[in-house]
Design a protein around this motif. Structure first.
Motif, PDB file in Angstrom:
ATOM      1  N   VAL A 216       0.827  -1.205   0.000  1.00  0.00           N
ATOM      2  CA  VAL A 216       0.000   0.000   0.000  1.00  0.00           C
ATOM      3  C   VAL A 216       0.858   1.250   0.000  1.00  0.00           C
ATOM      4  CG1 VAL A 216      -1.801   1.249   1.214  1.00  0.00           C
ATOM      5  CG2 VAL A 216      -1.742  -1.246   1.281  1.00  0.00           C
TER       6      VAL A 216
ATOM      7  N   THR B  99     -11.243   5.166  -1.537  1.00  0.00           N
ATOM      8  CA  THR B  99     -11.242   5.893  -0.270  1.00  0.00           C
ATOM      9  C   THR B  99     -10.985   4.910   0.853  1.00  0.00           C
ATOM     10  OG1 THR B  99     -12.933   7.311  -1.203  1.00  0.00           O
ATOM     11  CG2 THR B  99     -12.529   7.542   1.135  1.00  0.00           C
ATOM     12  N   ASP B 100      -9.955   5.178   1.593  1.00  0.00           N
ATOM     13  CA  ASP B 100      -9.590   4.274   2.677  1.00  0.00           C
ATOM     14  C   ASP B 100     -10.672   4.328   3.755  1.00  0.00           C
ATOM     15  OD1 ASP B 100      -8.049   2.471   3.962  1.00  0.00           O
ATOM     16  OD2 ASP B 100      -6.749   3.941   4.941  1.00  0.00           O
TER      17      ASP B 100
ATOM     18  N   ASP C 180      -7.227  10.290   3.101  1.00  0.00           N
ATOM     19  CA  ASP C 180      -7.877   8.987   3.009  1.00  0.00           C
ATOM     20  C   ASP C 180      -8.173   8.585   1.571  1.00  0.00           C
ATOM     21  OD1 ASP C 180      -9.660  11.017   2.743  1.00  0.00           O
ATOM     22  OD2 ASP C 180     -11.298  10.019   3.824  1.00  0.00           O
TER      23      ASP C 180
ATOM     24  N   ILE D  26      -6.800   7.127  -1.549  1.00  0.00           N
ATOM     25  CA  ILE D  26      -5.596   6.369  -1.899  1.00  0.00           C
ATOM     26  C   ILE D  26      -5.510   6.227  -3.420  1.00  0.00           C
ATOM     27  CG2 ILE D  26      -4.325   4.260  -1.468  1.00  0.00           C
ATOM     28  CD1 ILE D  26      -5.003   5.470   1.122  1.00  0.00           C
TER      29      ILE D  26
ATOM     30  N   THR E 283     -10.515  -2.855   1.539  1.00  0.00           N
ATOM     31  CA  THR E 283      -9.104  -2.839   1.142  1.00  0.00           C
ATOM     32  C   THR E 283      -8.607  -4.225   0.733  1.00  0.00           C
ATOM     33  OG1 THR E 283      -8.971  -1.289   2.941  1.00  0.00           O
ATOM     34  CG2 THR E 283      -6.937  -1.748   1.800  1.00  0.00           C
TER      35      THR E 283
ATOM     36  N   LYS F 121       0.707   5.336   0.158  1.00  0.00           N
ATOM     37  CA  LYS F 121      -0.183   6.450   0.465  1.00  0.00           C
ATOM     38  C   LYS F 121       0.405   7.711  -0.097  1.00  0.00           C
ATOM     39  CE  LYS F 121      -3.288   5.764   4.226  1.00  0.00           C
ATOM     40  NZ  LYS F 121      -3.612   6.046   5.593  1.00  0.00           N
TER      41      LYS F 121
END
Lengths: 365, 553
Positions: free
Chosen positions: B22, B96-97, B75, B77, B102, B24
């Motif tokens: 992941v 959107t986290d 948020d 990503i 996820t 960011k």
């Protein structure tokens, strides 16, 4: 301007019934007792039959113009100007009716229930209620009548049941002591109170009903039922209070409520019983006022009657304070002037209209 | 190098490696006013003209625009990947986290890198459309997807938890359903609990709620329409009805009224309720709400329409009649006779809650003759030391009670106990002993309060609380006459109300005998053969069953 308000047959019957009972239930026993003494209840029955006869005339008249109200019909048969002139007379009748009924309410409250409160307070409150009712319209009034009807019946049954032990049959003896004449006189006065003012229903009947064909029957049933309630109250008044007390008392049915004593804890419930005529008088005055306001709107060809409601209500409230200068005048007016006055509008006018209508139909053919 | 590292293409200078998979977006610290200005611009944009700017060809342009317009929010990503053989196709995965699932997305990315079965396809993809199709088929293991062509669609999908796939060289993208966030799990309904009956209540998630209704009604005619209301909040609002039972005109009306709503945000179904009710100025609710799936199912079966709003467990039901506020779910699960009795008790409670204190005032002030002599003497003795007229006394007590009730609701739970102790002591005893109110007044207020809890429709109960004060005033001035006038006025008003065109007081007025099977009386289910008449006139037959018969011997 005829609003496309439609009420059902059932609602119409209930309205007629409330209207027939109206103030009649409060005052008629006294005036019948004055004429027919202990036979007042027979006079009530006679008046009821007379009333049904009058309604039969109304039913025939109603068949002549199933899709018009009376103001339209007057203009249709008698011509625009002459018709409107007579219509003015008719709405004057409604106006006087509404004002006197509101006065009855105020007078009853100040003389019987709350003597220290000024009559204006009651009249203004009651008139505002009528204004509210009229602004909401005929459909709402009719539905309200439908909802209040069971309450009315419950209160009435309580009154009648609780009074059964007090009945003394010797008080109604001897039957027909004074012959038939005073009974007929009483019958006419009954009819002038409760049946002849039904002429104002021609603002609703038969055009504003959803099923025209059964409207006449509903008219009849409403009058029939309303009369039975009045007859019962008259009978109870005479047989419990006696002729003398009923005659001298302005509101004998209220006095009846005071007689109820059940098991030492239900006593003096007259004010709860008075709820009966708070309801009936409301509908009587509201229907008078409805006929006045819609008639006025129609004569002056307004699109909607609602803008006229508030001013009319104010005028009615003010006028009801001066319509009777005092109670003595009221009793005099009711016994001497009112009967011919209501006969002119309640019987003469429909008969004339019936004749004119039939002639009119023939001429067209 | 390129062959071994599947994330070769993602290693852009803008990204910081957060863990193995992941990435960011780095947060560039900005002065807060710039954020404020941006927010205002965003509000401006969304309020005044729907942003229909089409997507751009170049992936980099699209991504920059997204980063800019979302204010670099933490948020959001954005992960860039390459796929296909030799990673020739350059794509971005945006989500959107917290709103998106996820795990699903990482699985998808892993698939795109490892699975070779689409690789050849992409190799042969000379035509551009094929590349997009390839991406689509890759995204099959995500949820349902639709194509997006403009930024407005992109944002609304992105911010409602969907994942957006953009491909370099394409002015189109794919939005895949990956919604999955932490919601409250299904639990017992708080406001409408029952002894017998399902113990599940709606949650804050729209999809969970619709599924709970579906589980009760497994019929293809159960239809669901979803729309977004609220220019800023973009809240999902769904209407549910059973086609063939519902009156189509009412559905049409609901659609029209919801369509007319023009507001920045919908945070609870109460917003919708106020915006769609028939009569704006009335103390009475003409739209009811429930948090029970079984109630909703029952209402749908009667031909009503349910309006579900995302973010609240309270579902609106239209059209609503006066009687609806006196029916509970349990009425239909218990025996019919006991339910009827309970309904009558509810009506009596309504009456007490409304005119209880007013009757006390009227009787003690004007109509003392109504009371039996001994009771009158004891009342007079109690009131001897009280300096106030009955109306003031009643007003004080009622207001105190309302204050206590409000305090009890708003306070943190542990303090609630303190309130009840103070309340009982102060109101119950000290006030009487101090001679401020009479003991009988305390009784009247308590009975009134308890009665108002009995009315099952909470929104109806709170309107009754309000009307009580008006009737008390009239009773103080006019006695029973005032109460009767108030009641007539109330009935007039109630009769004038309509809920989506249906008279509010039906089946009492207009009186419909056939519909009285489920009003004051609750007929047994075998006797409830028809649906309420006014709501739908087409499909009125509910069941064709006669009374259960005894077995023959």
């Amino acid at each position: 301007m005829t609003s496309n308000a439609k009420i059902s047959i059932r609602q119409f019957s209930v309205l007629i019934m409330f209207y027939t009972i109206g103030t009649t239930i409060l005052v008629i026993p006294s005036s019948l007792a004055a004429d027919a003494k202990q036979n007042a209840w027979i006079a009530a029955i006679a008046g009821w039959l007379l009333g049904l006869l009058i309604v039969a005339v109304y039913m025939v008249l109603g068949k002549l113009f199933p899709h018009m109200n009376i103001i339209q019909y007057l203009a249709h048969v008698l011509g625009k100007w002459f018709g409107k002139l007579i219509a003015l007379g008719l709405i004057f009748f409604s106006f006087i009716g509404a004002a006197t009924v509101i006065f009855y309410m105020g007078n009853f409250m100040t003389t019987q229930v709350m003597p220290e409160t000024p009559i204006e307070a009651f009249i203004v409150l009651f008139a505002s209620l009528i204004v509210l009712g009229l602004r909401l319209g005929l459909e709402v009034l009719a539905r309200t009548a439908e909802i209040l009807f069971p309450w009315f019946v419950i209160l009435f049954v309580i009154l009648a049941l609780f009074l059964i032990p007090e009945i003394e049959l010797e008080k109604i003896m001897p039957i027909t002591e004074f012959g038939i004449k005073p009974i007929m006189k009483g019958a006419v006065s009954y009819a002038s109170y409760s049946s002849l003012p039904l002429i104002v229903f021609f603002m609703i009947y038969p055009a504003s009903l959803n099923r025209n064909k059964e409207a006449g029957k509903a008219f009849f049933i409403g009058t029939f039922l309303g009369g039975i309630f009045v007859i019962i109250v008259t009978f109870l008044s005479i047989s419990i209070l006696g002729v003398d007390f009923t005659e001298r008392n302005m509101y004998p049915s209220y006095a009846l409520g005071k007689q109820i004593i059940i098991g030492n804890f239900i006593q003096r419930v007259e004010i709860l019983i008075a709820g009966i005529w708070f309801m009936t008088i409301f509908f009587k005055s509201a229907l008078y006022a409805y006929s006045f306001v819609t008639g006025l709107a129609q004569i002056f060809e307004c699109k909607d009657y609602r803008p006229l409601v508030l001013p009319s209500g104010m005028i009615l409230a003010a006028y009801s304070l001066i319509v009777y200068p005092d109670v003595v005048y009221m009793m005099d007016f009711d016994t001497t002037v009112y009967i011919p006055f209501s006969l002119v509008f309640g019987l003469l006018l429909p008969l004339m209209l019936l004749g004119a209508g039939i002639l009119h139909k023939r001429m067209i053919k | 190098m390129k062959d071994r590292d599947p994330f070769y293409y993602i290693l852009q200078p803008d990204f910081v490696l957060m863990n193995r998979r992941v990435y960011k977006q780095t947060l560039v610290a900005r002065p807060s006013y710039t954020l404020e200005i941006q927010r205002k611009e965003w509000m401006h944009m969304t309020n005044n003209h729907v942003q229909t700017e089409p997507l751009k060809d170049k992936l980099e342009d699209n991504l920059n625009k997204i980063r800019n317009e979302l204010g670099g929010s933490d948020d959001i990503i954005i992960r860039e990947i390459g796929f296909g053989k030799d990673r020739i196709a350059h794509a971005a995965v945006i989500y959107t986290d917290g709103l998106a699932d996820t795990k699903l997305i990482t699985d998808f990315i892993l698939d795109s890198q490892t699975q070779g079965n689409h690789a050849e396809e992409i190799d042969h993809a000379t035509d551009e459309d094929n590349l997009l199709d390839a991406l689509k088929s890759l995204a099959l293991n995500l949820g349902d997807h639709k194509e997006i062509t403009d930024f407005a669609g992109l944002y609304s999908n992105l911010l409602s938890g969907n994942t957006v796939l953009l491909l370099d060289g394409f002015a189109r993208g794919i939005a895949a359903g990956t919604q999955g966030w932490k919601g409250r799990s299904v639990s017992e309904p708080v406001a409408q609990s029952v002894v017998r009956g399902p113990q599940e209540g709606f949650t804050e998630t729209l999809r969970t709620n619709t599924s709970m209704v579906r589980r009760k009604i497994k019929d293809p005619n159960l239809w669901l329409e979803t729309m977004q209301i609220g220019k800023v909040t973009k809240t999902d609002v769904a209407i549910m009805y059973i086609k063939g039972i519902v009156n189509d005109k009412i559905v049409e009306e609901v659609r029209a009224r919801l369509g007319r709503i023009d507001i920045d945000g919908i945070l609870e179904s109460g917003y919708i309720e106020e915006l769609i009710q028939d009569e704006a100025y009335s103390p009475f609710p003409t739209v009811s709400n429930t948090e029970r799936p079984d109630s909703v199912a029952a209402e749908l079966l009667e031909g009503r329409v349910a309006i579900l709003v995302d973010g609240t467990p309270f579902v609106l039901i239209v059209p609503t009649l006066f009687i609806s506020f006196f029916q509970t779910a349990e009425d239909y699960y218990q025996r019919a006779d006991i339910s009827t009795l309970l309904r009558i008790i509810r009506f009596i409670s309504l009456f007490i809650a409304m005119v209880g204190p007013a009757l006390y005032i009227a009787i003690t002030t004007f109509h003392q003759e109504l009371l039996p002599t001994q009771l009158l003497i004891s009342l007079a003795a109690q009131r001897e030391g009280v300096p106030f007229p009955a109306f003031i006394e009643a007003l004080m007590m009622e207001v105190t009670f309302e204050v206590l009730r409000e305090a009890g609701i708003r306070m943190p739970r542990p303090i609630g106990q303190a309130v009840s102790i103070v309340g009982t002591l102060v109101i119950g005893q000290a006030a009487v002993e101090a001679g401020i109110v009479s003991a009988s007044m305390v009784i009247v207020v308590s009975i009134t309060a308890i009665s108002s809890f009995v009315i099952t429709g909470y929104s109806m109960a709170i309107s009754i609380r309000m009307i009580r004060f008006v009737i008390m005033g009239l009773a103080a001035a006019f006695g029973i006459f005032g109460i009767v006038v108030a009641m007539i006025a109330l009935v007039l008003h109630l009769c004038s109300l309509r809920s989506f065109g249906i008279p509010f007081m039906s089946p009492f007025a207009p009186f419909i005998p056939a519909d009285h099977k489920d009003t004051i009386f609750r007929f047994p289910h075998w006797a409830q053969s028809t649906r309420p008449r006014l709501i739908n006139q087409k499909n009125t037959t509910r069941e064709l069953m006669s009374r259960p018969t005894k077995p023959e011997k």
